[in-house]
Scaffold this motif. Structure first.
Motif, mmCIF file in Angstrom:
data_model
loop_
_atom_site.group_PDB
_atom_site.id
_atom_site.type_symbol
_atom_site.label_atom_id
_atom_site.label_comp_id
_atom_site.label_asym_id
_atom_site.label_seq_id
_atom_site.Cartn_x
_atom_site.Cartn_y
_atom_site.Cartn_z
ATOM 1 N N ILE A 61 0.834 -1.200 0.000
ATOM 2 C CA ILE A 61 0.000 0.000 0.000
ATOM 3 C C ILE A 61 0.870 1.251 0.000
ATOM 4 N N VAL A 62 1.948 1.220 0.793
ATOM 5 C CA VAL A 62 2.893 2.352 0.792
ATOM 6 C C VAL A 62 3.486 2.537 -0.596
ATOM 7 N N LEU A 63 3.847 1.434 -1.247
ATOM 8 C CA LEU A 63 4.406 1.501 -2.602
ATOM 9 C C LEU A 63 3.425 2.143 -3.574
ATOM 10 N N CYS A 64 2.179 1.726 -3.508
ATOM 11 C CA CYS A 64 1.156 2.269 -4.408
ATOM 12 C C CYS A 64 0.931 3.768 -4.171
ATOM 13 N N PHE A 65 0.854 4.149 -2.908
ATOM 14 C CA PHE A 65 0.589 5.557 -2.600
ATOM 15 C C PHE A 65 1.787 6.439 -2.934
ATOM 16 N N THR A 66 2.996 5.947 -2.725
ATOM 17 C CA THR A 66 4.154 6.755 -3.101
ATOM 18 C C THR A 66 4.224 6.939 -4.612
ATOM 19 N N GLY A 67 3.836 5.891 -5.360
ATOM 20 C CA GLY A 67 3.828 6.023 -6.808
ATOM 21 C C GLY A 67 2.858 7.097 -7.265
ATOM 22 N N ALA A 68 1.637 7.061 -6.739
ATOM 23 C CA ALA A 68 0.639 8.065 -7.104
ATOM 24 C C ALA A 68 1.048 9.459 -6.629
ATOM 25 N N ALA A 69 1.570 9.530 -5.399
ATOM 26 C CA ALA A 69 1.982 10.832 -4.853
ATOM 27 C C ALA A 69 3.121 11.431 -5.663
ATOM 28 N N GLY A 70 4.076 10.595 -6.075
ATOM 29 C CA GLY A 70 5.194 11.083 -6.869
ATOM 30 C C GLY A 70 4.756 11.646 -8.202
ATOM 31 N N HIS A 71 3.849 10.941 -8.875
ATOM 32 C CA HIS A 71 3.352 11.434 -10.158
ATOM 33 C C HIS A 71 2.534 12.713 -9.978
ATOM 34 N N PHE A 72 1.790 12.793 -8.873
ATOM 35 C CA PHE A 72 0.979 13.986 -8.614
ATOM 36 C C PHE A 72 1.871 15.208 -8.391
ATOM 37 N N THR A 73 2.895 15.056 -7.546
ATOM 38 C CA THR A 73 3.777 16.194 -7.283
ATOM 39 C C THR A 73 4.580 16.567 -8.531
ATOM 40 N N LEU A 74 4.898 15.570 -9.373
ATOM 41 C CA LEU A 74 5.621 15.857 -10.613
ATOM 42 C C LEU A 74 4.753 16.657 -11.576
ATOM 43 N N ILE A 75 3.473 16.284 -11.666
ATOM 44 C CA ILE A 75 2.539 17.026 -12.516
ATOM 45 C C ILE A 75 2.430 18.470 -12.032
ATOM 46 N N LYS A 76 2.263 18.648 -10.730
ATOM 47 C CA LYS A 76 2.153 19.988 -10.167
ATOM 48 C C LYS A 76 3.440 20.779 -10.372
ATOM 49 N N CYS A 77 4.567 20.089 -10.298
ATOM 50 C CA CYS A 77 5.865 20.733 -10.499
ATOM 51 C C CYS A 77 5.939 21.372 -11.884
ATOM 52 N N TYR A 78 5.548 20.619 -12.905
ATOM 53 C CA TYR A 78 5.619 21.135 -14.272
ATOM 54 C C TYR A 78 4.517 22.149 -14.575
ATOM 55 N N GLU A 79 3.499 22.199 -13.715
ATOM 56 C CA GLU A 79 2.445 23.198 -13.881
ATOM 57 C C GLU A 79 2.901 24.577 -13.429
ATOM 58 N N VAL A 80 3.795 24.627 -12.442
ATOM 59 C CA VAL A 80 4.179 25.920 -11.866
ATOM 60 C C VAL A 80 5.557 26.406 -12.304
ATOM 61 N N ALA A 81 6.330 25.553 -12.979
ATOM 62 C CA ALA A 81 7.675 25.954 -13.382
ATOM 63 C C ALA A 81 8.068 25.269 -14.682
ATOM 64 N N GLU A 82 8.971 25.894 -15.422
ATOM 65 C CA GLU A 82 9.455 25.315 -16.664
ATOM 66 C C GLU A 82 10.333 24.107 -16.369
ATOM 67 N N ALA A 83 10.248 23.119 -17.260
ATOM 68 C CA ALA A 83 11.001 21.885 -17.062
ATOM 69 C C ALA A 83 12.497 22.151 -16.983
ATOM 70 N N SER A 84 12.992 23.084 -17.797
ATOM 71 C CA SER A 84 14.433 23.367 -17.819
ATOM 72 C C SER A 84 14.927 23.918 -16.490
ATOM 73 N N ALA A 85 14.041 24.560 -15.740
ATOM 74 C CA ALA A 85 14.441 25.156 -14.462
ATOM 75 C C ALA A 85 14.498 24.127 -13.342
ATOM 76 N N VAL A 86 13.679 23.097 -13.428
ATOM 77 C CA VAL A 86 13.593 22.131 -12.327
ATOM 78 C C VAL A 86 14.291 20.810 -12.633
ATOM 79 N N GLN A 87 14.534 20.516 -13.906
ATOM 80 C CA GLN A 87 15.094 19.214 -14.275
ATOM 81 C C GLN A 87 16.424 18.901 -13.596
#
Length: 297
Positions: A214-240
């Protein structure tokens, strides 16, 4: 406003790398006891559900997310990512988190090297030199005298090659499809593929290990969610560039939780690879800015 968004994006990228490093640690823990294919299959069931929820809440719902003029490309991307994850988790068990991630950090260099033949992008001599230097770092990690070299070393390198190809095909698919569509097909095609493979390797799990699953599943979803939000607020070149912190976090987990050691040649080789990767990112960003600069009188 831009500065604040960039700072938030950097923070989200750092959080994302930490979450994915924890996910890798849990994957290693479970795959030492259970079959890798079964672990990936269950992980993908949750991921597919997460993708469905995200798609259903956007304009047009699931129908709009699934609409694509290049279904075979999207399906191949999803299948490729599943295979890459299976290979990489296998590497965690065979080599450990530290050495696997040290070798895997070569994937941005592979992206740069393959962007020409796959995407038709021009790779200048400076980036080719950086790619060459980066692979010298790989050779330093693999040197027999360092005690790392073994047939298993090819496993994370193969995963890096597959992940680089997946990234390039994602950029290729973006020419016609939205990010939401690619994300949808990644989850759905991946889940079907993981099930077709993993269902033959089902084995009962203990109650404690279901908690870790369950921890594995939730970390996977949480990681993708924060990554999506990351690219929503900043350019990929700045955060990559901050994505390389996953190597740091994974190494810390490998050493503190699994008792791994950081060999000198691994540290030196990984440092060279990261430096070369950061240089290729900088050159790509500078090249993208050149047309705009030339138009300035």
């Amino acid at each position: 406003m831009t500065t604040q968004n960039t700072r938030l994006g950097i923070g989200l990228m750092i959080l994302t790398t930490l979450i994915f490093a924890v996910q890798d640690g849990v994957s290693r823990h479970l795959s030492e006891t259970y079959n890798v294919y079964m672990v990936v299959m269950i992980r993908y069931w949750f991921f597919a559900a997460f993708v469905m929820v995200i798609a259903s809440r956007q304009g047009g719902g699931l129908r709009a997310a699934a609409a694509t003029s290049q279904p075979f490309l999207q399906i191949f991307r999803g299948v490729l990512l599943v295979v890459e994850i299976c290979v990489m988790v296998t590497a965690f068990v065979l080599l450990g988190l530290t050495e696997s991630h040290a070798i895997f950090t070569a994937y941005p260099l592979l992206v740069a090297a393959l962007s020409g033949p796959i995407l038709g992008e021009k790779v200048g001599w400076r980036r080719w030199m950086a790619i060459g230097v980066g692979f010298i770092g790989v050779l330093i990690i693999l040197q027999p005298s360092g005690g790392v070299f073994s047939p298993y070393a090819i496993v994370p390198l193969a995963a890096a090659l597959m992940f680089a190809l997946y990234g390039l095909l994602t950029r290729y698919a973006a020419r016609k499809d939205s990010a939401a569509t690619s994300f949808f097909w990644t989850g759905v095609a991946g889940s079907v593929t993981a099930t077709l493979i993993g269902m033959w390797y089902w084995e009962p799990m203990s109650g404690d290990d279901w908690v870790w699953m369950i921890v594995l599943c939730f970390t996977g979803a949480a990681g993708h969610f924060t990554l999506i939000k990351c690219y929503e607020v900043a350019e990929a070149s700045a955060v990559q560039p901050f994505a390389y912190l996953q190597l740091v976090f994974a190494t810390a987990i490998g050493m503190t939780v699994f008792g791994e050691t950081l060999r000198t040649n691994v540290a030196i080789g990984a440092g060279i690879i990261v430096a070369a990767g950061l240089f290729t990112l900088w050159r790509a960003q500078k090249r993208n800015q050149e047309p705009a600069v030339k138009r300035v009188p």
